[in-house]
Design a protein around this motif. Sequence first.
Motif, short mmCIF file in Angstrom:
data_model
loop_
_atom_site.label_atom_id
_atom_site.label_comp_id
_atom_site.label_asym_id
_atom_site.label_seq_id
_atom_site.Cartn_x
_atom_site.Cartn_y
_atom_site.Cartn_z
N TYR A 62 -0.76 -12.17 -8.01
CA TYR A 62 -0.69 -10.73 -8.19
C TYR A 62 0.76 -10.29 -8.39
O TYR A 62 1.67 -10.89 -7.84
CB TYR A 62 -1.18 -10.00 -6.92
CG TYR A 62 -2.58 -10.32 -6.52
CD1 TYR A 62 -3.64 -9.55 -6.97
CD2 TYR A 62 -2.86 -11.40 -5.67
CE1 TYR A 62 -4.94 -9.83 -6.58
CE2 TYR A 62 -4.14 -11.69 -5.29
CZ TYR A 62 -5.19 -10.91 -5.75
OH TYR A 62 -6.47 -11.20 -5.37
N VAL A 63 0.94 -9.25 -9.17
CA VAL A 63 2.22 -8.54 -9.16
C VAL A 63 2.01 -7.41 -8.17
O VAL A 63 1.06 -6.62 -8.28
CB VAL A 63 2.57 -7.95 -10.54
CG1 VAL A 63 3.82 -7.07 -10.43
CG2 VAL A 63 2.78 -9.05 -11.55
N VAL A 64 2.88 -7.34 -7.18
CA VAL A 64 2.79 -6.32 -6.16
C VAL A 64 3.92 -5.33 -6.39
O VAL A 64 5.10 -5.69 -6.35
CB VAL A 64 2.90 -6.91 -4.74
CG1 VAL A 64 2.75 -5.83 -3.69
CG2 VAL A 64 1.86 -8.00 -4.55
N THR A 65 3.58 -4.09 -6.67
CA THR A 65 4.58 -3.04 -6.83
C THR A 65 4.73 -2.35 -5.49
O THR A 65 3.76 -1.82 -4.95
CB THR A 65 4.16 -2.03 -7.92
OG1 THR A 65 4.02 -2.74 -9.15
CG2 THR A 65 5.18 -0.92 -8.06
N LYS A 66 5.96 -2.40 -4.95
CA LYS A 66 6.24 -1.80 -3.64
C LYS A 66 7.35 -0.77 -3.80
O LYS A 66 8.37 -1.05 -4.43
CB LYS A 66 6.72 -2.85 -2.64
CG LYS A 66 5.71 -3.91 -2.31
CD LYS A 66 6.29 -4.90 -1.31
CE LYS A 66 5.28 -5.99 -0.98
NZ LYS A 66 5.76 -6.89 0.07
N ILE A 67 7.14 0.39 -3.22
CA ILE A 67 8.20 1.40 -3.12
C ILE A 67 8.47 1.55 -1.63
O ILE A 67 7.58 1.87 -0.86
CB ILE A 67 7.79 2.73 -3.76
CG1 ILE A 67 7.52 2.51 -5.25
CG2 ILE A 67 8.88 3.78 -3.54
CD1 ILE A 67 7.01 3.73 -5.98
N ILE A 68 9.72 1.28 -1.27
CA ILE A 68 10.10 1.20 0.14
C ILE A 68 11.16 2.24 0.45
O ILE A 68 12.09 2.45 -0.32
CB ILE A 68 10.66 -0.20 0.47
CG1 ILE A 68 9.62 -1.27 0.11
CG2 ILE A 68 11.07 -0.30 1.93
CD1 ILE A 68 10.19 -2.67 0.05
N CYS A 69 11.01 2.88 1.61
CA CYS A 69 12.03 3.77 2.14
C CYS A 69 12.80 2.99 3.20
O CYS A 69 12.27 2.75 4.29
CB CYS A 69 11.40 5.02 2.74
SG CYS A 69 12.62 6.11 3.49
N PRO A 70 14.05 2.56 2.91
CA PRO A 70 14.79 1.77 3.88
C PRO A 70 15.06 2.51 5.20
O PRO A 70 15.16 1.88 6.24
CB PRO A 70 16.11 1.46 3.17
CG PRO A 70 15.83 1.65 1.72
CD PRO A 70 14.76 2.70 1.66
N THR A 72 13.09 4.59 6.89
CA THR A 72 11.94 4.61 7.78
C THR A 72 11.18 3.29 7.80
O THR A 72 10.29 3.09 8.62
CB THR A 72 10.96 5.72 7.38
OG1 THR A 72 10.46 5.43 6.07
CG2 THR A 72 11.63 7.09 7.39
N GLU A 73 11.48 2.42 6.83
CA GLU A 73 10.79 1.16 6.63
C GLU A 73 9.32 1.35 6.26
O GLU A 73 8.52 0.41 6.32
CB GLU A 73 10.95 0.23 7.83
CG GLU A 73 12.40 -0.16 8.06
CD GLU A 73 12.57 -1.17 9.18
OE1 GLU A 73 11.57 -1.75 9.64
OE2 GLU A 73 13.72 -1.36 9.59
N LYS A 74 8.95 2.56 5.85
CA LYS A 74 7.59 2.79 5.35
C LYS A 74 7.56 2.41 3.88
O LYS A 74 8.57 2.45 3.18
CB LYS A 74 7.21 4.26 5.51
CG LYS A 74 7.01 4.67 6.95
CD LYS A 74 6.52 6.08 7.04
CE LYS A 74 6.32 6.47 8.50
NZ LYS A 74 5.81 7.82 8.64
#
Length: 82
Positions: A62-70, A72-74
Amino acid sequence: MKRILEVKKKIGSLSKNSKNPFFKSQYLDLHSLLEAVEPLLQEQGLVLLQPIESDYETNTEYVVTKIICPDTEKSIEEKILL
């Protein structure tokens, strides 16, 4: 989610810039999409990652697209089967 909303407001309309001769259609290529979106995410303090993950039990990737807020680590993520 507030930061994602701000990014969505700023993206506006992205134009299709590539041609698919097989289907005689146009599309927005991935490079252009990332060029438009990544700076807007960074303005909001968000990080975009797209790792490839493997499921060895089912032999799928799978290609996993992640958007991360450093801060809050959410994160939010979506998987697309390769």
